[in-house]
Motif scaffolding. Structure first.
Motif, PDB file in Angstrom:
ATOM      1  N   GLY A  39     -54.913   0.434-123.439  1.00 64.60           N
ATOM      2  CA  GLY A  39     -55.434  -0.337-124.567  1.00 64.60           C
ATOM      3  C   GLY A  39     -56.839   0.100-124.932  1.00 64.60           C
ATOM      4  O   GLY A  39     -57.155   0.306-126.107  1.00 64.60           O
ATOM      5  N   LEU A  40     -57.673   0.270-123.910  1.00 64.29           N
ATOM      6  CA  LEU A  40     -59.043   0.720-124.156  1.00 64.29           C
ATOM      7  C   LEU A  40     -59.075   2.133-124.733  1.00 64.29           C
ATOM      8  O   LEU A  40     -59.812   2.410-125.687  1.00 64.29           O
ATOM      9  CB  LEU A  40     -59.869   0.646-122.871  1.00 64.29           C
ATOM     10  N   CYS A  41     -58.258   3.022-124.178  1.00 63.90           N
ATOM     11  CA  CYS A  41     -58.203   4.406-124.693  1.00 63.90           C
ATOM     12  C   CYS A  41     -57.837   4.429-126.173  1.00 63.90           C
ATOM     13  O   CYS A  41     -58.517   5.076-126.985  1.00 63.90           O
ATOM     14  CB  CYS A  41     -57.178   5.227-123.911  1.00 63.90           C
ATOM     15  N   PHE A  42     -56.765   3.741-126.530  1.00 67.00           N
ATOM     16  CA  PHE A  42     -56.307   3.771-127.916  1.00 67.00           C
ATOM     17  C   PHE A  42     -57.301   3.085-128.839  1.00 67.00           C
ATOM     18  O   PHE A  42     -57.534   3.539-129.965  1.00 67.00           O
ATOM     19  CB  PHE A  42     -54.914   3.138-128.042  1.00 67.00           C
ATOM     20  N   PHE A  43     -57.905   2.002-128.365  1.00 64.15           N
ATOM     21  CA  PHE A  43     -58.926   1.304-129.145  1.00 64.15           C
ATOM     22  C   PHE A  43     -60.077   2.255-129.479  1.00 64.15           C
ATOM     23  O   PHE A  43     -60.525   2.346-130.621  1.00 64.15           O
ATOM     24  CB  PHE A  43     -59.427   0.087-128.359  1.00 64.15           C
ATOM     25  N   LEU A  44     -60.555   2.984-128.465  1.00 62.40           N
ATOM     26  CA  LEU A  44     -61.658   3.928-128.676  1.00 62.40           C
ATOM     27  C   LEU A  44     -61.244   5.085-129.582  1.00 62.40           C
ATOM     28  O   LEU A  44     -61.989   5.481-130.483  1.00 62.40           O
ATOM     29  CB  LEU A  44     -62.156   4.458-127.331  1.00 62.40           C
ATOM     30  N   GLU A  46     -58.815   5.156-131.840  1.00 58.96           N
ATOM     31  CA  GLU A  46     -58.600   4.677-133.203  1.00 58.96           C
ATOM     32  C   GLU A  46     -59.940   4.519-133.918  1.00 58.96           C
ATOM     33  O   GLU A  46     -60.077   4.897-135.081  1.00 58.96           O
ATOM     34  CB  GLU A  46     -57.827   3.349-133.170  1.00 58.96           C
ATOM     35  N   ASN A  47     -60.936   3.999-133.219  1.00 61.60           N
ATOM     36  CA  ASN A  47     -62.265   3.853-133.820  1.00 61.60           C
ATOM     37  C   ASN A  47     -62.906   5.204-134.105  1.00 61.60           C
ATOM     38  O   ASN A  47     -63.494   5.403-135.168  1.00 61.60           O
ATOM     39  CB  ASN A  47     -63.170   3.001-132.918  1.00 61.60           C
ATOM     40  N   LEU A  48     -62.816   6.132-133.162  1.00 55.59           N
ATOM     41  CA  LEU A  48     -63.358   7.476-133.381  1.00 55.59           C
ATOM     42  C   LEU A  48     -62.653   8.174-134.535  1.00 55.59           C
ATOM     43  O   LEU A  48     -63.284   8.860-135.338  1.00 55.59           O
ATOM     44  CB  LEU A  48     -63.209   8.328-132.115  1.00 55.59           C
ATOM     45  N   ASN A  49     -61.340   8.013-134.602  1.00 55.37           N
ATOM     46  CA  ASN A  49     -60.540   8.653-135.643  1.00 55.37           C
ATOM     47  C   ASN A  49     -60.965   8.183-137.037  1.00 55.37           C
ATOM     48  O   ASN A  49     -60.936   8.946-137.990  1.00 55.37           O
ATOM     49  CB  ASN A  49     -59.058   8.345-135.402  1.00 55.37           C
ATOM     50  N   ILE A 117     -51.087  11.031-130.971  1.00 50.18           N
ATOM     51  CA  ILE A 117     -51.844   9.785-130.810  1.00 50.18           C
ATOM     52  C   ILE A 117     -52.768   9.579-132.007  1.00 50.18           C
ATOM     53  O   ILE A 117     -52.873   8.476-132.545  1.00 50.18           O
ATOM     54  CB  ILE A 117     -52.639   9.786-129.485  1.00 50.18           C
ATOM     55  N   MET A 118     -53.441  10.650-132.448  1.00 44.99           N
ATOM     56  CA  MET A 118     -54.327  10.558-133.615  1.00 44.99           C
ATOM     57  C   MET A 118     -53.525  10.216-134.869  1.00 44.99           C
ATOM     58  O   MET A 118     -53.980   9.437-135.712  1.00 44.99           O
ATOM     59  CB  MET A 118     -55.084  11.877-133.836  1.00 44.99           C
ATOM     60  N   GLY A 119     -52.342  10.803-134.993  1.00 43.83           N
ATOM     61  CA  GLY A 119     -51.484  10.501-136.144  1.00 43.83           C
ATOM     62  C   GLY A 119     -51.061   9.042-136.168  1.00 43.83           C
ATOM     63  O   GLY A 119     -51.093   8.384-137.218  1.00 43.83           O
ATOM     64  N   VAL A 120     -50.683   8.523-135.004  1.00 39.80           N
ATOM     65  CA  VAL A 120     -50.293   7.115-134.903  1.00 39.80           C
ATOM     66  C   VAL A 120     -51.496   6.216-135.193  1.00 39.80           C
ATOM     67  O   VAL A 120     -51.367   5.204-135.889  1.00 39.80           O
ATOM     68  CB  VAL A 120     -49.685   6.809-133.508  1.00 39.80           C
ATOM     69  N   ALA A 121     -52.670   6.584-134.687  1.00 41.13           N
ATOM     70  CA  ALA A 121     -53.884   5.800-134.940  1.00 41.13           C
ATOM     71  C   ALA A 121     -54.183   5.739-136.432  1.00 41.13           C
ATOM     72  O   ALA A 121     -54.527   4.678-136.964  1.00 41.13           O
ATOM     73  CB  ALA A 121     -55.068   6.391-134.177  1.00 41.13           C
ATOM     74  N   LYS A 122     -54.031   6.870-137.104  1.00 40.80           N
ATOM     75  CA  LYS A 122     -54.289   6.909-138.551  1.00 40.80           C
ATOM     76  C   LYS A 122     -53.270   6.054-139.303  1.00 40.80           C
ATOM     77  O   LYS A 122     -53.637   5.307-140.209  1.00 40.80           O
ATOM     78  CB  LYS A 122     -54.234   8.360-139.041  1.00 40.80           C
ATOM     79  N   LEU A 123     -52.007   6.161-138.916  1.00 43.19           N
ATOM     80  CA  LEU A 123     -50.959   5.367-139.562  1.00 43.19           C
ATOM     81  C   LEU A 123     -51.200   3.873-139.342  1.00 43.19           C
ATOM     82  O   LEU A 123     -51.106   3.075-140.277  1.00 43.19           O
ATOM     83  CB  LEU A 123     -49.586   5.771-139.019  1.00 43.19           C
ATOM     84  N   LEU A 124     -51.522   3.512-138.121  1.00 44.59           N
ATOM     85  CA  LEU A 124     -51.782   2.112-137.797  1.00 44.59           C
ATOM     86  C   LEU A 124     -52.974   1.587-138.593  1.00 44.59           C
ATOM     87  O   LEU A 124     -52.934   0.474-139.132  1.00 44.59           O
ATOM     88  CB  LEU A 124     -52.026   1.972-136.297  1.00 44.59           C
TER      89      LEU A 124
END
Length: 133
Positions: A39-44, A46-49, A117-124
């Motif tokens: 959760g922390l990894c993806f949160f960080l 997604e914010n960086l992205n 992961i970056m693609g999913v973060a952008k889509l989300l």
């Protein structure tokens, strides 16, 4: 439209669940601490992205993603495995490991997984719109 706290909670939840699913597929088991780590990894990420990595090339994004995940895994491993003695994972048998908590092999795998992961973060991010006050 969502509030910021709801969006951040959804991003964290998505990352924690995704991380546990990756572990289940890779190792056949997971641990509740991996939910928090993921959760922390993806949160960080997604914010960086959305901010620092905006407009950067894929190689830079993957390097940043791998660095974030490796750093969070190292900190998590030091707390969960070394300090609390939960023994969730141990990479001491792998070459080029640091205190048995991270290894070059897994950092390389995270580099490759960072692209989707970056693609999913952008889509989300595009799907979860925040209410502006």
């Amino acid at each position: 439209m969502l509030t910021r706290i709801v969006k951040k909670t959804l991003v964290f939840t998505f990352g924690g669940t995704g991380y546990c699913l990756i572990e289940l597929l890779w190792r056949g088991h997971t641990h509740w601490t991996m939910y928090l780590t993921g959760g922390l990894c993806f949160f960080l990420i997604e914010n960086l992205n959305r901010t620092v990595l905006l407009g950067k090339n894929l190689a830079a994004k993957c390097a940043a993603g791998s660095a974030v995940i490796t750093a969070v895994e190292f900190c998590s491993g030091c707390i969960v495995n070394l300090w609390l003695g939960m023994n969730v994972w141990d990479y001491r048998t792998l070459p080029m490991n640091l205190l048995g908590q991270i290894s070059l092999m897994y950092s390389s795998l995270w580099y490759m997984l960072s692209a989707p992961i970056m693609g999913v973060a952008k889509l989300l991010d595009s799907r979860l719109k925040i209410e502006e006050a």
